[in-house]
Write an enzyme that holds these catalytic residues in place. Structure first.
Site, PDB file in Angstrom:
ATOM      1  N   HIS A  25       2.399  -3.396   6.897  1.00  0.00           N
ATOM      2  CA  HIS A  25       1.491  -2.276   6.586  1.00  0.00           C
ATOM      3  C   HIS A  25       1.494  -1.283   7.747  1.00  0.00           C
ATOM      4  CE1 HIS A  25      -0.774  -4.107   3.109  1.00  0.00           C
ATOM      5  NE2 HIS A  25      -0.061  -5.134   3.539  1.00  0.00           N
ATOM      6  N   SER A  26       0.698  -0.207   7.580  1.00  0.00           N
ATOM      7  CA  SER A  26       0.406   0.667   8.706  1.00  0.00           C
ATOM      8  C   SER A  26      -1.026   1.164   8.536  1.00  0.00           C
ATOM      9  CB  SER A  26       1.379   1.852   8.762  1.00  0.00           C
ATOM     10  OG  SER A  26       1.035   2.865   7.846  1.00  0.00           O
ATOM     11  N   PHE A  27      -1.778   1.517   9.637  1.00  0.00           N
ATOM     12  CA  PHE A  27      -1.228   1.632  10.964  1.00  0.00           C
ATOM     13  C   PHE A  27      -2.171   0.956  11.957  1.00  0.00           C
ATOM     14  CE2 PHE A  27      -4.442   4.797  12.087  1.00  0.00           C
ATOM     15  CZ  PHE A  27      -4.765   5.353  10.854  1.00  0.00           C
TER      16      PHE A  27
ATOM     17  N   ASN B 218      -3.665  -5.569  -2.262  1.00  0.00           N
ATOM     18  CA  ASN B 218      -3.891  -6.499  -1.161  1.00  0.00           C
ATOM     19  C   ASN B 218      -5.307  -7.079  -1.149  1.00  0.00           C
ATOM     20  OD1 ASN B 218      -2.534  -7.885   0.850  1.00  0.00           O
ATOM     21  ND2 ASN B 218      -3.289  -6.531   2.479  1.00  0.00           N
ATOM     22  N   ARG B 219      -6.000  -6.950  -2.260  1.00  0.00           N
ATOM     23  CA  ARG B 219      -7.270  -7.645  -2.479  1.00  0.00           C
ATOM     24  C   ARG B 219      -7.247  -8.408  -3.799  1.00  0.00           C
ATOM     25  NH1 ARG B 219      -7.159  -5.697   1.764  1.00  0.00           N
ATOM     26  NH2 ARG B 219      -8.717  -4.517   2.942  1.00  0.00           N
TER      27      ARG B 219
ATOM     28  N   GLU C   8       0.745  -4.278  11.298  1.00  0.00           N
ATOM     29  CA  GLU C   8       0.280  -2.899  11.144  1.00  0.00           C
ATOM     30  C   GLU C   8       1.123  -2.063  12.093  1.00  0.00           C
ATOM     31  OE1 GLU C   8      -1.982  -1.652   9.083  1.00  0.00           O
ATOM     32  OE2 GLU C   8      -3.184  -3.377   8.438  1.00  0.00           O
TER      33      GLU C   8
ATOM     34  N   HIS D  46       0.855  -1.187   0.000  1.00  0.00           N
ATOM     35  CA  HIS D  46       0.000   0.000   0.000  1.00  0.00           C
ATOM     36  C   HIS D  46       0.891   1.237   0.000  1.00  0.00           C
ATOM     37  CE1 HIS D  46      -3.575  -2.412   1.755  1.00  0.00           C
ATOM     38  NE2 HIS D  46      -3.674  -2.307   0.436  1.00  0.00           N
TER      39      HIS D  46
ATOM     40  N   GLU E 196       1.670   3.968   2.937  1.00  0.00           N
ATOM     41  CA  GLU E 196       2.081   3.528   4.272  1.00  0.00           C
ATOM     42  C   GLU E 196       3.595   3.673   4.428  1.00  0.00           C
ATOM     43  OE1 GLU E 196       0.100  -0.281   4.493  1.00  0.00           O
ATOM     44  OE2 GLU E 196      -1.851   0.666   4.236  1.00  0.00           O
TER      45      GLU E 196
ATOM     46  N   ARG F 228      -3.189   4.724  -2.230  1.00  0.00           N
ATOM     47  CA  ARG F 228      -3.010   3.396  -1.622  1.00  0.00           C
ATOM     48  C   ARG F 228      -2.775   2.301  -2.676  1.00  0.00           C
ATOM     49  NH1 ARG F 228      -5.846   0.002   2.597  1.00  0.00           N
ATOM     50  NH2 ARG F 228      -6.850  -1.737   1.562  1.00  0.00           N
TER      51      ARG F 228
HETATM   52 ZN   LIG Z   1      -2.007  -1.465   4.141  1.00  0.00          ZN
END
Ligand SMILES: [Zn+2]
Length: 430
Positions: A308-310, A256-257, A384, A181, A184, A237
């Site tokens: 990732h974050s957060f 991420n999908r 995260e 993403h 991030e 993103r």
């Molecule tokens: Zn993410």
């Protein structure tokens, strides 16, 4: 004259955040299950920064024209909320300003080894330069690999770090990935710090003797470049896929999908959505690159961490809420990593929580983490990382305070190390 140039440069830099003028960041406290659903299914033009649970506030960025409407909606439903900032453009400018100040105060040291400076977040070119320098300086242990090209033709690069050029197949492989993403940013120091400690400034030799490593710092190069570009968008993103729906105003796929595990079940089929899963599973070259790495080393990768974050979380599959058959080992490994990070974290950040992604957060399908599990990685996680919570500055969520960069890299490395050693301790049992 110098002041004039500075002012001109600053106003140029700040102009890029114009599109966020008047966007408000809401922190929302949901106290009923139906309100959790209401909040977590908000979609374009709302941008969920943090899913809500009954014990944790949700955060959502709301465009200017929707702020009043959203407030009315929350009030009518009796949902408590706080507006963290009425204009996120101020915080975007603050981030620029903090980095500019840091750059001015920087002392330049000259050293002969590839070094990272922790005063800013490297852009894509700087990351690739660093990877190349490390590979050239340490050819016996480091191989720079090109995993393919992104949608816009940028290289997807990763490092293989190994004392046996991956030939000693008795060693477990650990795969670390950041910036799937794009926005991030705080995750990048985690992979750069890992490279530094495995190759350049080695202090714990067992980590290089007993494991092989794959470190992929920028999994989404196009999106990442766009978050740095003057005419780009700091809160981007997704990747930069165009032309899925001809004439559509929106672009980009949530990488991420886009993996093929439960594809489309818990994601969006609207191109404008931040969780748009793409036209089909693995439609994107960036996800195919990650799939290929996982498949190439089938059976040898024992720990995969997609960072990732957060939110201070360590999450595991499945994204639907179903638990993997080795959930006890996964959970124990997650706790071990969380404890290691908590031991060195900043006081202002909460302890990490560990759990199944759907149960702790919200269901999601098509994730890299789930693909890792399906590709026979026994320990597959999402981290995260925390958002900066330091005193005196209002830096939120995806925005990065320069004072937190080195800390984020260092503390996350403690978690990764604990995960690696956990692998050695338990591998005979899973
Ligand atoms: Zn993410």
């Amino acid at each position: 004259m110098r002041w004039l140039i500075c002012t001109l440069l600053l106003s140029y830099a700040f102009a890029k955040h114009e599109e966020y003028d008047g966007h408000a960041l809401f922190s929302v406290k949901v106290q009923k299950a139906e309100h959790v659903d209401y909040f977590n299914t908000l979609d374009y033009p709302f941008d969920i920064w943090q899913y809500a649970t009954l014990t944790r506030n949700g955060m959502v960025l709301v465009p200017k024209d929707y702020v009043q409407l959203f407030q009315n909606d929350l009030n009518s439903k009796g949902i408590e909320f706080v507006i963290e900032t009425e204009n996120i453009k101020n915080e975007l400018e603050l981030e620029d300003q903090l980095f500019a100040e840091k750059a001015r105060s920087k002392s330049v040291r000259s050293v002969d080894r590839p070094t990272i400076t922790w005063d800013r977040i490297y852009n894509l070119t700087e990351v690739n330069d660093y990877l190349q320098k490390v590979a050239e300086a340490y050819p016996d242990v480091v191989t720079l690999v090109n995993a393919g090209k992104s949608v816009e033709g940028r290289d997807i690069n990763y490092l293989k770090i190994s004392t046996s050029n991956f030939q000693d197949t008795s060693k477990p492989i650990i795969f670390i990935e950041t910036l799937l993403h794009a926005r991030e940013w705080v995750t990048l120091p985690a992979s750069l710090h890992a490279i530094d400690k495995l190759v350049v400034n080695v202090t714990e030799q067992d980590l290089i003797d007993n494991y092989d490593w794959i470190i992929l710092p920028v999994a989404n190069p196009d999106g990442y470049e766009f978050t740095h570009a003057a005419d780009g968008n700091r809160f981007w993103r997704k990747n930069r896929r165009t032309g899925v729906f001809p004439g559509d105003v929106c672009l980009g796929v949530d990488l991420n999908r886009n993996f093929d595990i439960d594809f489309g079940q818990h994601s969006s089929n609207l191109a404008c959505s931040e969780t748009y899963h793409g036209p089909s599973a693995f439609s994107e070259p960036e996800t195919r690159a990650i799939r290929n790495i996982l498949n190439e080393h089938d059976g040898r990768i024992e720990l995969f961490i997609d960072i990732h974050s957060f939110g201070n979380l360590i999450l595991y599959g499945w994204g639907t809420g179903q638990l993997p058959s080795n959930v006890f080992a996964i959970h124990a490994g997650g706790l071990r990593m969380a404890e290691a990070i908590d031991a060195v974290k900043m006081d202002y950040n909460n302890n990490y929580r560990v759990g199944n992604a759907a149960l702790v957060l919200y269901p999601a399908s098509g994730s890299a983490m789930d693909y890792g599990l399906a590709a026979n990685v026994p320990l597959s996680y999402v981290y995260e990382l925390p958002a900066y919570r330091g005193a005196g500055q209002t830096i939120f969520g995806f925005l990065v305070h320069p004072d937190f960069i080195e800390q984020a890299g260092m503390e996350t490395w403690e978690g990764i190390k604990a995960g690696a050693r956990f692998v050695t301790n338990v591998r005979s049992r899973y």
